[in-house]
Structure formats: C-alpha cells, structure tokens
Design an enzyme around this catalytic site. Structure first.
Site, PDB file in Angstrom:
ATOM      1  N   VAL A   1     -10.929   3.108  -3.298  1.00 19.79           N
ATOM      2  CA  VAL A   1     -10.624   2.654  -4.661  1.00 19.79           C
ATOM      3  C   VAL A   1     -11.658   1.597  -5.039  1.00 19.79           C
ATOM      4  CG1 VAL A   1      -8.920   1.580  -6.164  1.00 19.79           C
ATOM      5  CG2 VAL A   1      -8.167   3.143  -4.349  1.00 19.79           C
TER       6      VAL A   1
ATOM      7  N   HIS B   1     -10.364  -5.111  -3.048  1.00 21.66           N
ATOM      8  CA  HIS B   1      -9.019  -5.441  -2.587  1.00 21.66           C
ATOM      9  C   HIS B   1      -9.083  -5.879  -1.135  1.00 21.66           C
ATOM     10  CE1 HIS B   1      -9.881  -1.138  -2.251  1.00 21.66           C
ATOM     11  NE2 HIS B   1      -9.223  -1.160  -1.109  1.00 21.66           N
TER      12      HIS B   1
ATOM     13  N   ASP C   1       0.846  -1.191   0.000  1.00 22.17           N
ATOM     14  CA  ASP C   1       0.000   0.000   0.000  1.00 22.17           C
ATOM     15  C   ASP C   1       0.888   1.250   0.000  1.00 22.17           C
ATOM     16  OD1 ASP C   1      -3.193   0.545   1.049  1.00 22.17           O
ATOM     17  OD2 ASP C   1      -1.763   2.205   1.191  1.00 22.17           O
TER      18      ASP C   1
HETATM   19  P1  DGP Z   1      -9.786   1.438   0.536  1.00 20.27           P
HETATM   20  O1  DGP Z   1     -10.028   2.598   1.449  1.00 20.27           O
HETATM   21  O2  DGP Z   1     -10.187   0.133   1.163  1.00 20.27           O
HETATM   22  O3  DGP Z   1     -10.407   1.645  -0.841  1.00 20.27           O
HETATM   23  O4  DGP Z   1      -8.220   1.356   0.364  1.00 20.27           O
HETATM   24  C1  DGP Z   1      -7.519   1.877  -0.735  1.00 20.27           C
HETATM   25  C2  DGP Z   1      -6.046   1.743  -0.439  1.00 20.27           C
HETATM   26  O5  DGP Z   1      -5.347   1.879  -1.662  1.00 20.27           O
HETATM   27  C3  DGP Z   1      -5.496   2.808   0.505  1.00 20.27           C
HETATM   28  O6  DGP Z   1      -4.976   2.166   1.686  1.00 20.27           O
HETATM   29  C4  DGP Z   1      -4.373   3.481  -0.261  1.00 20.27           C
HETATM   30  C5  DGP Z   1      -4.106   2.525  -1.419  1.00 20.27           C
HETATM   31  N1  DGP Z   1      -3.724   3.178  -2.659  1.00 20.27           N
HETATM   32  C6  DGP Z   1      -4.388   4.177  -3.295  1.00 20.27           C
HETATM   33  N2  DGP Z   1      -3.735   4.559  -4.400  1.00 20.27           N
HETATM   34  C7  DGP Z   1      -2.633   3.757  -4.486  1.00 20.27           C
HETATM   35  C8  DGP Z   1      -1.554   3.678  -5.423  1.00 20.27           C
HETATM   36  O7  DGP Z   1      -1.466   4.400  -6.425  1.00 20.27           O
HETATM   37  N3  DGP Z   1      -0.599   2.745  -5.160  1.00 20.27           N
HETATM   38  C9  DGP Z   1      -0.651   1.901  -4.074  1.00 20.27           C
HETATM   39  N4  DGP Z   1       0.340   1.030  -3.926  1.00 20.27           N
HETATM   40  N5  DGP Z   1      -1.658   1.964  -3.168  1.00 20.27           N
HETATM   41  C10 DGP Z   1      -2.626   2.886  -3.377  1.00 20.27           C
END
Ligand code: DGP
Length: 116
Positions: free
Chosen positions: A97, A101, A31
């Site tokens: 997102v 996930h 993350d």
């Molecule tokens: P949620 O709130 O459950 O939708 O979690 C989304 C997660 O995705 C949050 O912990 C941050 C992560 N995230 C968002 N954008 C990116 C990205 O561009 N790269 C990575 N590695 N993680 C991301």
C-alpha cells in the site's frame, strides 16, 4: 495528484476498519490480514507514498507514529513480552500500500527479522 489509497479511505471513514487511535496527524487501526496476534498499522493522515517521499517537515508526525505505536503496545499488553515495528519501502521492501505506515506486530515470538 496522488491516487487515493485504501488507507486514505479508512482515515476518511469511507471504508470500515477497527480504529484504535486517531488525532490530527495519524490514525492507527488493526491490519485486515494480521501476521501476528497483534498487528496494527499506524498511518499518517496525509498521504505520503513511500519513505523516500518523507520531508524534514514530517519529522514530528513520524515521531508521533512511533510514540503512538509504543503507547498502543502498552495498551495491548505486549510492551514487556516484546514487539516489532516495521516500515516497508517500495517493491524490494515488500510495500503493498503506497501510503506510508508503521506495522506494530506482537503477541507471539516473532523470530528472526528475515525468514529468507
Ligand atoms: P505493506 O506490505 O507494508 O504495504 O503492508 C500493507 C498492509 O496493509 C498489509 O499488512 C495488509 C494491510 N491492508 C491492506 N488493505 C487493508 C484494508 O483495507 N484494511 C486494513 N485494515 N488493512 C489493510
């Protein structure tokens, strides 16, 4: 046609991420904004917007997400100390997102499941 997500771009290699595992069903990467020393996302390669959109035919893939999380927890050395798996759904669930996930969190005591 679903709007592409940042996770689809990571899976396609269009955006850089620290990818730990990938197969024909799922991809696991760190993350970008970790909430614990270990914070890894396990994501299906096909874009499914929310848990409400999951089909019976996705059962194998969902099981694979969980099995991969367990395997990564062992590799990361947190299996015995403990960890948490979370899937958020829609606004009240805190989903940001819209590509389902599984969060794998660990590396410190995580406390109660909800802090408020
Ligand atoms: P949620 O709130 O459950 O939708 O979690 C989304 C997660 O995705 C949050 O912990 C941050 C992560 N995230 C968002 N954008 C990116 C990205 O561009 N790269 C990575 N590695 N993680 C991301």
């Amino acid at each position: 046609m679903l709007k592409t997500t940042v996770f689809s771009q990571i899976i396609r290699g269009e955006i850089l991420a620290d990818i730990l595992y990938q197969d024909q069903y799922i991809t696991a990467f760190r993350d970008v904004s970790p909430k614990a020393p270990i914070h890894i996302l396990i994501v299906p390669n096909i874009q499914i917007s929310t848990l409400n959109d999951v089909l019976k035919s996705d059962t194998y893939m969902l099981g694979r997400m969980v099995m991969t999380a367990i395997s990564i927890a062992k590799n990361e050395g947190i299996a015995e100390s403990g960890y948490r798996l979370i899937m958020n759904c829609n606004k009240d669930g805190g989903q940001e997102v819209y590509h389902i996930h599984l969060h794998l969190l660990g590396g410190r005591p995580l406390g109660a499941i909800l802090d408020r």
